[in-house]
Write a protein that holds these residues in place. Structure first.
Motif, PDB file in Angstrom:
ATOM      1  N   VAL A 102      61.293  78.422  40.111  1.00  0.00           N
ATOM      2  CA  VAL A 102      61.313  78.839  38.708  1.00  0.00           C
ATOM      3  C   VAL A 102      62.769  79.114  38.357  1.00  0.00           C
ATOM      4  O   VAL A 102      63.481  79.778  39.123  1.00  0.00           O
ATOM      5  N   ARG A 103      63.232  78.564  37.243  1.00  0.00           N
ATOM      6  CA  ARG A 103      64.587  78.860  36.776  1.00  0.00           C
ATOM      7  C   ARG A 103      64.493  79.385  35.351  1.00  0.00           C
ATOM      8  O   ARG A 103      63.681  78.897  34.561  1.00  0.00           O
ATOM      9  N   VAL A 104      65.333  80.358  35.044  1.00  0.00           N
ATOM     10  CA  VAL A 104      65.316  80.966  33.712  1.00  0.00           C
ATOM     11  C   VAL A 104      66.757  81.116  33.226  1.00  0.00           C
ATOM     12  O   VAL A 104      67.654  81.413  34.021  1.00  0.00           O
ATOM     13  N   ALA A 105      66.983  80.870  31.941  1.00  0.00           N
ATOM     14  CA  ALA A 105      68.321  81.061  31.376  1.00  0.00           C
ATOM     15  C   ALA A 105      68.201  81.562  29.949  1.00  0.00           C
ATOM     16  O   ALA A 105      67.175  81.377  29.288  1.00  0.00           O
ATOM     17  N   VAL A 106      69.268  82.210  29.491  1.00  0.00           N
ATOM     18  CA  VAL A 106      69.344  82.616  28.086  1.00  0.00           C
ATOM     19  C   VAL A 106      70.632  82.019  27.523  1.00  0.00           C
ATOM     20  O   VAL A 106      71.659  81.976  28.206  1.00  0.00           O
ATOM     21  N   ALA A 107      70.547  81.503  26.300  1.00  0.00           N
ATOM     22  CA  ALA A 107      71.720  80.880  25.667  1.00  0.00           C
ATOM     23  C   ALA A 107      71.821  81.333  24.217  1.00  0.00           C
ATOM     24  O   ALA A 107      70.804  81.631  23.579  1.00  0.00           O
ATOM     25  N   ASP A 108      73.050  81.370  23.715  1.00  0.00           N
ATOM     26  CA  ASP A 108      73.214  81.718  22.299  1.00  0.00           C
ATOM     27  C   ASP A 108      73.108  80.459  21.445  1.00  0.00           C
ATOM     28  O   ASP A 108      72.977  79.353  21.972  1.00  0.00           O
ATOM     29  N   LEU A 109      73.175  80.644  20.132  1.00  0.00           N
ATOM     30  CA  LEU A 109      72.967  79.498  19.235  1.00  0.00           C
ATOM     31  C   LEU A 109      74.174  78.573  19.200  1.00  0.00           C
ATOM     32  O   LEU A 109      74.098  77.476  18.653  1.00  0.00           O
ATOM     33  N   ALA A 110      75.288  79.033  19.795  1.00  0.00           N
ATOM     34  CA  ALA A 110      76.436  78.140  19.930  1.00  0.00           C
ATOM     35  C   ALA A 110      76.325  77.328  21.221  1.00  0.00           C
ATOM     36  O   ALA A 110      77.275  76.667  21.627  1.00  0.00           O
ATOM     37  N   HIS A 111      75.147  77.424  21.869  1.00  0.00           N
ATOM     38  CA  HIS A 111      74.837  76.637  23.065  1.00  0.00           C
ATOM     39  C   HIS A 111      75.586  77.104  24.314  1.00  0.00           C
ATOM     40  O   HIS A 111      75.831  76.323  25.215  1.00  0.00           O
ATOM     41  N   ASN A 112      75.965  78.356  24.363  1.00  0.00           N
ATOM     42  CA  ASN A 112      76.559  78.892  25.592  1.00  0.00           C
ATOM     43  C   ASN A 112      75.466  79.522  26.443  1.00  0.00           C
ATOM     44  O   ASN A 112      74.712  80.353  25.929  1.00  0.00           O
ATOM     45  N   VAL A 113      75.406  79.148  27.718  1.00  0.00           N
ATOM     46  CA  VAL A 113      74.469  79.806  28.625  1.00  0.00           C
ATOM     47  C   VAL A 113      75.064  81.167  28.991  1.00  0.00           C
ATOM     48  O   VAL A 113      76.177  81.250  29.494  1.00  0.00           O
ATOM     49  N   LEU A 114      74.310  82.250  28.705  1.00  0.00           N
ATOM     50  CA  LEU A 114      74.837  83.601  28.902  1.00  0.00           C
ATOM     51  C   LEU A 114      74.465  84.174  30.264  1.00  0.00           C
ATOM     52  O   LEU A 114      75.200  84.970  30.830  1.00  0.00           O
ATOM     53  N   ALA A 115      73.281  83.793  30.771  1.00  0.00           N
ATOM     54  CA  ALA A 115      72.859  84.263  32.086  1.00  0.00           C
ATOM     55  C   ALA A 115      71.782  83.336  32.607  1.00  0.00           C
ATOM     56  O   ALA A 115      71.076  82.688  31.828  1.00  0.00           O
ATOM     57  N   ASP A 120      62.913  80.413  44.410  1.00  0.00           N
ATOM     58  CA  ASP A 120      62.035  79.427  45.057  1.00  0.00           C
ATOM     59  C   ASP A 120      60.649  80.020  45.219  1.00  0.00           C
ATOM     60  O   ASP A 120      60.509  81.152  45.660  1.00  0.00           O
ATOM     61  N   MET A 121      59.624  79.272  44.865  1.00  0.00           N
ATOM     62  CA  MET A 121      58.245  79.716  45.082  1.00  0.00           C
ATOM     63  C   MET A 121      57.274  78.559  44.930  1.00  0.00           C
ATOM     64  O   MET A 121      57.625  77.508  44.386  1.00  0.00           O
ATOM     65  N   ASP A 122      56.051  78.731  45.427  1.00  0.00           N
ATOM     66  CA  ASP A 122      55.033  77.683  45.337  1.00  0.00           C
ATOM     67  C   ASP A 122      54.386  77.743  43.953  1.00  0.00           C
ATOM     68  O   ASP A 122      53.391  78.434  43.749  1.00  0.00           O
ATOM     69  N   VAL A 123      54.988  77.025  43.030  1.00  0.00           N
ATOM     70  CA  VAL A 123      54.527  77.049  41.648  1.00  0.00           C
ATOM     71  C   VAL A 123      53.199  76.297  41.498  1.00  0.00           C
ATOM     72  O   VAL A 123      52.313  76.716  40.752  1.00  0.00           O
ATOM     73  N   ASN A 124      53.055  75.200  42.232  1.00  0.00           N
ATOM     74  CA  ASN A 124      51.858  74.348  42.092  1.00  0.00           C
ATOM     75  C   ASN A 124      50.559  75.122  42.252  1.00  0.00           C
ATOM     76  O   ASN A 124      49.616  74.949  41.500  1.00  0.00           O
ATOM     77  N   HIS A 125      50.522  75.961  43.300  1.00  0.00           N
ATOM     78  CA  HIS A 125      49.263  76.600  43.663  1.00  0.00           C
ATOM     79  C   HIS A 125      49.121  78.035  43.160  1.00  0.00           C
ATOM     80  O   HIS A 125      48.029  78.582  43.168  1.00  0.00           O
ATOM     81  N   PHE A 126      50.241  78.651  42.787  1.00  0.00           N
ATOM     82  CA  PHE A 126      50.170  80.060  42.396  1.00  0.00           C
ATOM     83  C   PHE A 126      50.726  80.259  40.991  1.00  0.00           C
ATOM     84  O   PHE A 126      51.809  80.806  40.795  1.00  0.00           O
ATOM     85  N   ALA A 127      49.958  79.771  40.027  1.00  0.00           N
ATOM     86  CA  ALA A 127      50.421  79.784  38.637  1.00  0.00           C
ATOM     87  C   ALA A 127      50.667  81.204  38.136  1.00  0.00           C
ATOM     88  O   ALA A 127      51.691  81.478  37.516  1.00  0.00           O
ATOM     89  N   GLU A 128      49.719  82.104  38.435  1.00  0.00           N
ATOM     90  CA  GLU A 128      49.855  83.481  37.928  1.00  0.00           C
ATOM     91  C   GLU A 128      51.130  84.126  38.459  1.00  0.00           C
ATOM     92  O   GLU A 128      51.857  84.797  37.724  1.00  0.00           O
ATOM     93  N   ASP A 129      51.396  83.926  39.762  1.00  0.00           N
ATOM     94  CA  ASP A 129      52.614  84.488  40.363  1.00  0.00           C
ATOM     95  C   ASP A 129      53.855  83.913  39.690  1.00  0.00           C
ATOM     96  O   ASP A 129      54.818  84.630  39.417  1.00  0.00           O
ATOM     97  N   ALA A 130      53.805  82.602  39.436  1.00  0.00           N
ATOM     98  CA  ALA A 130      54.966  81.945  38.816  1.00  0.00           C
ATOM     99  C   ALA A 130      55.192  82.487  37.404  1.00  0.00           C
ATOM    100  O   ALA A 130      56.331  82.741  36.998  1.00  0.00           O
ATOM    101  N   LEU A 131      54.094  82.679  36.681  1.00  0.00           N
ATOM    102  CA  LEU A 131      54.210  83.197  35.311  1.00  0.00           C
ATOM    103  C   LEU A 131      54.757  84.629  35.332  1.00  0.00           C
ATOM    104  O   LEU A 131      55.637  84.980  34.543  1.00  0.00           O
ATOM    105  N   ASP A 132      54.229  85.452  36.274  1.00  0.00           N
ATOM    106  CA  ASP A 132      54.728  86.831  36.387  1.00  0.00           C
ATOM    107  C   ASP A 132      56.215  86.837  36.732  1.00  0.00           C
ATOM    108  O   ASP A 132      57.000  87.594  36.165  1.00  0.00           O
ATOM    109  N   ALA A 133      56.581  85.971  37.703  1.00  0.00           N
ATOM    110  CA  ALA A 133      57.990  85.916  38.128  1.00  0.00           C
ATOM    111  C   ALA A 133      58.878  85.515  36.958  1.00  0.00           C
ATOM    112  O   ALA A 133      59.945  86.102  36.742  1.00  0.00           O
TER     113      ALA A 133
END
Ligand SMILES: [Zn+2]
Length: 398
Positions: A102-115, A120-133
């Protein structure tokens, strides 16, 4: 979900032009600070009517607000209302669910990635865990970027499988078993408290290339993601082609041999049975002591391993057969090849070009150039940010 991203007008070129005009208006506001509609029209060269429509939309979206400008318009118009961009920083969030990360990022409207965060996790089989993460990672990136949740306009979500946008669910039981029946949009909107837009991974890759990469100057292209699976994101007249239920571009399940190997989708002889990451690994694993990954096979090919080289170039040839059909149908200017397999470079791309020349109609084959993607590992994450940025503008134009 579907309604939000369906624009009123069918003409992609018009939508594209409108978006460019909107960007010009914002750019003027960003440069000039407080200004009037008349000044925006003068600076951009756009008609007053066009500027007026665009400004009304920007005000509705909260991006632009009226400042109490008391000085009357000396050119005889109505009293000069001053406009300004909203002061508080607005941001978008991108979430990329891979099969095993799972990868997460936040960007401003000027298209700069701020963070940015990755886990790594088993996304295929553990959807709830992936969503929580993903929800806790969104908290982390917002904290790191120092922005309030209220400043987030939209969250773009990339999913590694076909997405039924109308239902907000994964459109296949075989690709993401743990996600079957899950209403992803509802689940995430509940967890995040944000409006979300969902797209499959190949479409996210196409959006990243369209916004910042090899498709920036191109309004008709096919992005091919060649990795564990093979998918396509199709950009027609500057817009993503989604199809009736959002699954356009499933090129990996093009039948190449009706009597071929059984595919996990239930058909026989699909492109993926010849050219997917697992298919390539199976071909070259015999005789190798180590357990191979696709990345390792590409490394071995680069260092001259003849079997790995042959397996990759054969995969390219088969991908090219399916892409040739695509060229006949949509006549793209460019085919942008991404996904991990694209790290093999011309070893993969050259056979794709040869197959297109061999199998596509001459007029389509002559026109198209096959180029590597600019983004590989972060394509989906950047694409999910682009999706959120697009989602935020489509909200404005809806
Ligand atoms: Zn298949």
């Amino acid at each position: 979900m579907a309604g939000r991203t369906t624009t009123k007008k069918g003409d992609g070129s018009l939508a594209w032009l409108r978006e460019r005009n909107r960007e010009r208006v914002i750019a003027v506001l960003r440069t000039l600070g407080r200004t009037s509609q008349a000044d925006i029209a003068r600076t951009t060269g756009l008609s007053r009517t066009t500027v007026s429509t665009l400004v009304a939309e920007l005000k509705d979206s909260g991006l632009v607000f009226e400042v109490d400008g008391r000085a009357p318009d000396m050119r005889g118009g109505r009293p000069g209302v001053q406009l300004a961009l909203q002061d508080s920083p607005r941001v978008v969030v991108g979430i990329d669910f891979g099969h095993s990360h799972v990868r997460v990022a936040v960007a401003d409207l000027a298209h700069n990635v701020l963070a940015e965060r990755a886990r790594d996790m088993d996304v295929n089989h553990f959807a709830e865990d992936a969503l929580d993460a993903s929800a806790s990672m969104v908290d982390e990136v917002l904290g790191e970027a120092g922005v309030e949740r209220a400043a987030v306009i939209c969250a773009g979500i990339g999913i590694p499988g076909p997405v039924d946008r109308a239902r907000g669910t994964v459109g296949s039981a075989t690709i993401l078993p743990g996600w079957l029946g899950l209403r992803i949009a509802d689940e995430l909107e509940g967890r995040l408290g944000l409006r979300v837009e969902i797209e499959n991974d190949a479409n996210c890759g196409a959006l990243a290339e369209l916004t910042w990469g090899a498709g920036r100057d191109c309004s008709n292209f096919a992005y091919i993601k060649a990795a564990s699976g093979i998918g396509a994101g199709l950009v027609i007249d500057g817009r993503l082609l989604r199809g009736a239920s959002g699954t356009a571009g499933e090129i990996g399940h093009t039948t190449l041999d009706e009597t071929g190997a059984l595919c996990y989708c239930g058909n026989r002889g699909c492109l993926e049975t010849f050219a997917s990451g697992p298919a390539i690994i199976r071909l070259v694993s015999d005789g190798h002591q180590e357990t191979l990954t696709l990345g390792r096979v590409i490394e071995l090919a680069a260092s001259g391993d003849v079997r790995c080289r042959r397996a990759i170039s054969d995969a390219g040839r088969e991908i090219g057969v399916a892409v040739a059909g695509l060229c006949n149908l949509i006549n793209p200017e460019r085919v942008i090849v991404g996904g991990l397999l694209s790290r093999a470079g011309d070893l993969l791309l050259q056979p794709i070009r040869e197959s297109i020349r061999r199998h596509a109609v001459l007029a389509a084959a002559e026109r198209v150039e096959v180029v590597p993607a600019v983004f590989v590992e972060r394509a989906e994450l950047l694409g999910s940010l682009a999706l959120a940025l697009t989602g935020s503008t489509q909200t404005i134009s809806a």
